[in-house]
Design a protein around this motif. Structure first.
Motif, PDB file in Angstrom:
ATOM      1  N   ASP A   1       3.419   3.121   7.661  1.00  0.00           N
ATOM      2  CA  ASP A   1       2.098   2.794   8.203  1.00  0.00           C
ATOM      3  C   ASP A   1       1.403   4.032   8.767  1.00  0.00           C
ATOM      4  OD1 ASP A   1       1.486   0.199   7.621  1.00  0.00           O
ATOM      5  OD2 ASP A   1       1.318  -0.440   9.717  1.00  0.00           O
TER       6      ASP A   1
ATOM      7  N   ASN B   1       0.291   6.276   5.833  1.00  0.00           N
ATOM      8  CA  ASN B   1      -0.865   5.685   5.165  1.00  0.00           C
ATOM      9  C   ASN B   1      -2.119   5.765   6.035  1.00  0.00           C
ATOM     10  OD1 ASN B   1       0.585   4.989   2.837  1.00  0.00           O
ATOM     11  ND2 ASN B   1       1.281   3.067   3.752  1.00  0.00           N
TER      12      ASN B   1
ATOM     13  N   ASP C   1       5.442   4.367   0.884  1.00  0.00           N
ATOM     14  CA  ASP C   1       4.533   3.710  -0.059  1.00  0.00           C
ATOM     15  C   ASP C   1       3.597   2.745   0.662  1.00  0.00           C
ATOM     16  OD1 ASP C   1       6.227   1.653   0.604  1.00  0.00           O
ATOM     17  OD2 ASP C   1       7.180   1.522  -1.366  1.00  0.00           O
TER      18      ASP C   1
ATOM     19  N   LEU D   1       0.066   2.630   0.180  1.00  0.00           N
ATOM     20  CA  LEU D   1      -1.255   3.152   0.520  1.00  0.00           C
ATOM     21  C   LEU D   1      -2.376   2.201   0.101  1.00  0.00           C
ATOM     22  CD1 LEU D   1      -3.170   5.329   1.549  1.00  0.00           C
ATOM     23  CD2 LEU D   1      -2.986   6.456  -0.677  1.00  0.00           C
TER      24      LEU D   1
ATOM     25  N   TYR E   1      -2.655  -0.729   2.315  1.00  0.00           N
ATOM     26  CA  TYR E   1      -3.185  -0.319   3.615  1.00  0.00           C
ATOM     27  C   TYR E   1      -4.709  -0.183   3.535  1.00  0.00           C
ATOM     28  CZ  TYR E   1      -3.578   2.159   8.054  1.00  0.00           C
ATOM     29  OH  TYR E   1      -3.922   2.503   9.346  1.00  0.00           O
TER      30      TYR E   1
ATOM     31  N   LYS F   1       2.780   6.146  -3.910  1.00  0.00           N
ATOM     32  CA  LYS F   1       3.668   6.466  -2.801  1.00  0.00           C
ATOM     33  C   LYS F   1       3.664   7.967  -2.555  1.00  0.00           C
ATOM     34  CE  LYS F   1       7.759   6.641  -5.792  1.00  0.00           C
ATOM     35  NZ  LYS F   1       9.086   6.039  -6.064  1.00  0.00           N
TER      36      LYS F   1
END
Length: 268
Positions: free
Chosen positions: A109, A112, A165, A167, A170, A219
């Motif tokens: 998190d 991202n 990973d 993204l 997010y 990722k």
């Protein structure tokens, strides 16, 4: 002498007012506020300086777009790269600890979030693809893809061998602070009409000829360095002027070889 007497009385009255309870309360309030400002001024100044380059770049973008004549401008872009290095518990921007990105332990998190924010800042400072920037040839052009690198992201050696990973998820799920839209919605804004032989082409294909069409990473590999860049397709000035084909702008994220493949001209 008679004229000086009222002056002395006035000064005495002023002295009495200076020590009144009301004045003391006001002075005390000022002292408390001053202490608070002094306590946090270092952090505020640091945060301001950290993102000052963003506004400097945006101003130069706006200035260049307003001074173009026949595809040329006398105003250069002032958009230096932001070099980010991600550690287990901090981020350094241009060699200094960031106040913008603070956490105790690095997670997917956090990675991202850093990438999403840097993409947002890149898109923002380049005027969100709404301004006609970058120089163009007048009539013929063999190299038309022009790029500005906004951010370089790499990881500390202690993080090597890890992957982060999520993204895209997010970008689609997280809203931008103080802006009632997700990162995805902000970055995916469709291009203005893109013409090919006078026919509208690709305007509503956001991951093809849209702003985030160049974001293909699923990722982050901590062994790699990633670049966030702004890419512009710039046709010859005359072709754009008559409406045969128009400029198009993208936001890219990828490794260095991806950028090298897509960018003919690199500004910074």
């Amino acid at each position: 002498m008679a004229l000086q007497k009222p002056q002395k009385e006035y000064l005495v009255n002023m002295d009495k007012k200076a020590v009144s309870p009301e004045i003391m309360v006001v002075l005390l309030a000022f002292i408390i506020v001053a202490i608070i400002l002094l306590t946090f001024s270092g952090q505020l100044t640091s945060l301001f300086k950290e993102d000052a380059d963003i506004e400097t770049c945006r101003l130069s973008v706006l200035a260049q777009s307003q001074t173009k004549l026949f595809g040329k401008s006398i105003v250069p872009l002032d958009c230096p790269r932001r070099n980010l290095k991600i550690f287990e518990n901090k981020v350094e921007i241009n060699g200094k600890k960031s106040k913008k990105y603070e956490f105790n332990k690095l997670t997917a998190d956090e990675v991202n979030h850093i990438a999403a924010e840097e993409m947002r800042l890149c898109w923002y400072k380049m005027a969100e693809g709404n301004r006609n920037i970058f120089e163009q040839s007048y009539l013929f052009e063999t190299k038309s893809n022009t790029c500005v690198i906004c951010s370089e992201i790499q990881f500390d050696d202690k993080l090597k061998g890890q992957y982060f990973d999520g993204l895209l998820d997010y970008l689609k799920s997280k809203k931008i602070p103080k802006l009632d839209k997700t990162y995805f919605d902000y970055l995916i804004r469709s291009q203005s009409d893109f013409y090919l032989l006078f026919l509208p082409y690709g305007q509503y294909n956001p991951w093809f000829y849209g702003t985030t069409g160049k974001v293909s990473e699923s990722k982050f590999d901590t062994n790699q360095k990633y670049l966030i860049y702004f890419l512009a397709f710039k046709p010859p000035w005359l072709a754009e002027k008559v409406g045969a084909i128009t400029s198009a702008y993208y936001l890219g994220l990828g490794k260095e070889d991806k950028r090298n493949t897509e960018c003919d001209i690199q500004i910074n």
